[in-house]
Design a protein around this motif. Structure first.
Motif, mmCIF file in Angstrom:
data_model
loop_
_atom_site.group_PDB
_atom_site.id
_atom_site.type_symbol
_atom_site.label_atom_id
_atom_site.label_comp_id
_atom_site.label_asym_id
_atom_site.label_seq_id
_atom_site.Cartn_x
_atom_site.Cartn_y
_atom_site.Cartn_z
ATOM 1 N N ARG A 60 35.264 2.531 -11.686
ATOM 2 C CA ARG A 60 36.282 3.045 -12.323
ATOM 3 C C ARG A 60 36.032 2.690 -13.911
ATOM 4 N NH1 ARG A 60 40.012 0.785 -9.532
ATOM 5 N NH2 ARG A 60 40.687 2.573 -8.246
ATOM 6 N N PRO A 76 44.836 11.874 -15.749
ATOM 7 C CA PRO A 76 45.789 10.862 -14.761
ATOM 8 C C PRO A 76 45.706 11.915 -13.522
ATOM 9 C CG PRO A 76 46.818 10.867 -16.827
ATOM 10 C CD PRO A 76 45.720 12.044 -16.992
ATOM 11 N N ARG A 77 45.589 10.922 -12.463
ATOM 12 C CA ARG A 77 45.555 11.329 -10.749
ATOM 13 C C ARG A 77 44.640 12.401 -10.612
ATOM 14 N NH1 ARG A 77 51.917 10.986 -9.624
ATOM 15 N NH2 ARG A 77 52.389 8.813 -10.212
ATOM 16 N N LYS A 78 43.503 12.867 -11.654
ATOM 17 C CA LYS A 78 42.462 13.656 -11.255
ATOM 18 C C LYS A 78 41.342 13.079 -11.133
ATOM 19 C CE LYS A 78 45.040 18.130 -12.921
ATOM 20 N NZ LYS A 78 44.923 19.018 -13.778
ATOM 21 N N THR A 79 40.222 13.796 -10.374
ATOM 22 C CA THR A 79 38.906 13.179 -10.295
ATOM 23 C C THR A 79 38.220 13.379 -11.822
ATOM 24 O OG1 THR A 79 38.886 13.726 -7.899
ATOM 25 C CG2 THR A 79 36.696 13.275 -9.201
#
Length: 234
Positions: A60, A76-79
């Protein structure tokens, strides 16, 4: 509807028994510059952690570093994914690459006559020996080509310029995956010997001219592939 990611394959990445951010970051940079990841390819955290044999944390952090540098796209919240590259974007990168890489070669020529160029010549000899009808050798070719160029640029002994070149290669590198998408890839390193010869003579202008021909020749093939892909999609 979830996106189809089946056309993308995770490249071979060196795992490490120690969960180090620097190792993951270095491996990802090397893979990006050598065209191991394709334009538009998702980089799932879980899959990368498995490939590296490590926890999510160093992966990460490495992805965040590359996203902050504009090399990867992350929301945000996506690959996180490798950006899709267009002909215009690649042409823009090529123009800036030529400015910086030709300057590195010219500075290298000022010092090349006083340095041992044999190790770089040996890298080029390894390129000559590869069989580009084999997919495994195509991967080796792209990695060795990267190693040749950065060994040459390193002769300029200017860390700031090297950092700039690295960022440009990280952004442009994924298009190299298009060169290995077929069964056979044409070699594009005929100018390498001339680059080294002119650096050894201290002739920066001639070395830069040979480098430009080398880079533009390789990009001609990529531009043709992108144009064909664009035509097929229309």
């Amino acid at each position: 509807m979830p996106k189809d990611t089946s056309r993308f394959a995770m490249p071979q990445l060196k795992s490490t028994p120690v969960s180090t951010i620097d190792h993951v970051y270095s491996e990802l940079k090397s893979a990006l510059m050598a065209g191991e990841f394709a334009p538009g390819q998702p980089l799932p955290l879980e899959e990368l952690a498995v490939a590296f044999g490590t926890s999510h944390m160093p992966v990460r952090e490495a992805l965040n570093r590359l996203s902050a540098a504009g090399v990867l796209e992350s929301e945000p919240r996506k690959t996180t994914r490798v950006p899709v590259i267009t002909v215009d974007r690649l042409r823009s990168l090529l123009e800036v690459r030529l400015l910086n890489e030709k300057q590195a070669v010219m500075w290298a020529a000022e010092r090349g006559a006083r340095q041992d160029l044999k190790p770089i010549g040996e890298i080029n000899s390894k390129l000559d020996q590869l069989d580009l009808s084999k997919k495994a050798d195509i991967r080796k070719y792209l990695k060795l080509n990267q190693s040749f160029h950065f060994s040459v640029y390193g002769l300029c002994q200017n860390r700031t310029l090297m950092n700039t070149i690295e960022i440009l290669w990280l952004q442009a590198g994924p298009v190299l995956s298009l060169r290995r998408s077929g069964d056979i890839m044409l070699p594009a390193h005929d100018d390498h010997a001339e680059i080294l010869a002119q650096i050894g003579k201290g002739n920066g202008a001639a070395a830069a001219a040979a480098l430009e021909h080398d880079i533009v020749e390789a990009h001609d093939e990529i531009f043709a592939i992108l144009a064909d892909m664009s035509g097929n999609a229309a």
